[in-house]
Design a protein around this motif. Structure first.
Motif, PDB file in Angstrom:
ATOM      1  N   ILE A   8       0.894  -1.363   0.069  1.00 37.27           N
ATOM      2  CA  ILE A   8       0.224  -0.075   0.231  1.00 37.27           C
ATOM      3  C   ILE A   8       0.572   1.290  -0.166  1.00 37.27           C
ATOM      4  O   ILE A   8       0.497   1.941  -1.133  1.00 37.27           O
ATOM      5  N   ASP A   9       1.956   1.189   0.600  1.00 41.52           N
ATOM      6  CA  ASP A   9       2.596   2.466   0.607  1.00 41.52           C
ATOM      7  C   ASP A   9       3.258   2.536  -0.433  1.00 41.52           C
ATOM      8  O   ASP A   9       3.992   4.017  -0.859  1.00 41.52           O
ATOM      9  N   SER A  42      -6.070   0.927   3.616  1.00 47.19           N
ATOM     10  CA  SER A  42      -5.439   0.455   4.865  1.00 47.19           C
ATOM     11  C   SER A  42      -5.950   1.015   5.898  1.00 47.19           C
ATOM     12  O   SER A  42      -5.511   1.185   6.258  1.00 47.19           O
ATOM     13  N   ASP A  44      -7.497   4.057   6.759  1.00 42.45           N
ATOM     14  CA  ASP A  44      -8.009   5.365   6.564  1.00 42.45           C
ATOM     15  C   ASP A  44      -8.836   5.787   6.600  1.00 42.45           C
ATOM     16  O   ASP A  44      -8.849   6.330   5.604  1.00 42.45           O
TER      17      ASP A  44
END
Length: 181
Positions: A8-9, A42, A44
């Protein structure tokens, strides 16, 4: 691809680079949509809520496909926020539009989200019906990625639904999706 691989990052950095390199404002929109989807993946939700608020404030109109993708992000957010009924209401109008305009990929994705929303509400029969519809649309063309990107809740729903699939070829296709993930 990075999202499906759990990176994901790295996916977020790639999208940020695309946004930075874009020379026209219209080119910013799709990477921002995908950035919101990464934020959902993620967990968020605050980032997604900020994106929704900024999108609402902009008052922009645009191509139908972009508006649909934005609506699907909002529906995903509703599902994660335990507001599945709101997601279903929104998804049903986009389902009609996708059907009328022959957008098969959209029909598949919307049915997947409807299945997840119904499952979140404990409506097992409706969830299975929507999921089987998505599989039936996807199987002839061999769509895979669209299912793989949906995560663990989807995989559990798929596994629970497979015994209800009467068409053996469709059931084999569904099982192959589980093995691919």
């Amino acid at each position: 691809v990075r999202l499906a691989q759990g990176e994901i990052d790295q996916a977020r950095r790639s999208l940020d680079a695309l946004i930075t390199e874009a020379t026209r404002p219209s080119l910013f929109r799709f990477p921002r949509i995908f950035r919101a989807r990464l934020a959902l993946a993620s967990g968020d939700l605050a980032a997604v809520e900020r994106w929704v608020a900024a999108k609402a404030l902009s008052g922009e109109d645009g191509p139908q496909i972009r508006l649909e993708q934005e609506a699907l992000i909002v529906a995903r957010m509703h599902i994660q926020q335990n507001e599945a009924a709101a997601a279903i209401q929104q998804l049903e109008s986009w389902l009609a539009s996708a059907r009328e305009n022959g957008r098969t990929r959209s029909l598949i994705e919307i049915n997947i989200l409807l299945a997840l929303a119904h499952a979140a509400l404990g409506k097992r029969a409706q969830a299975a019906e929507a999921l089987i519809q998505a599989l039936a649309l996807a199987q002839p063309e061999g769509f895979r990625r669209i299912f793989m990107d949906e995560g663990r809740n989807f995989a559990m729903l798929l596994q629970d639904t497979i015994p209800e699939i009467k068409d053996q070829r469709l059931a084999a296709y569904a099982r192959s999706l589980l093995y691919t993930a």
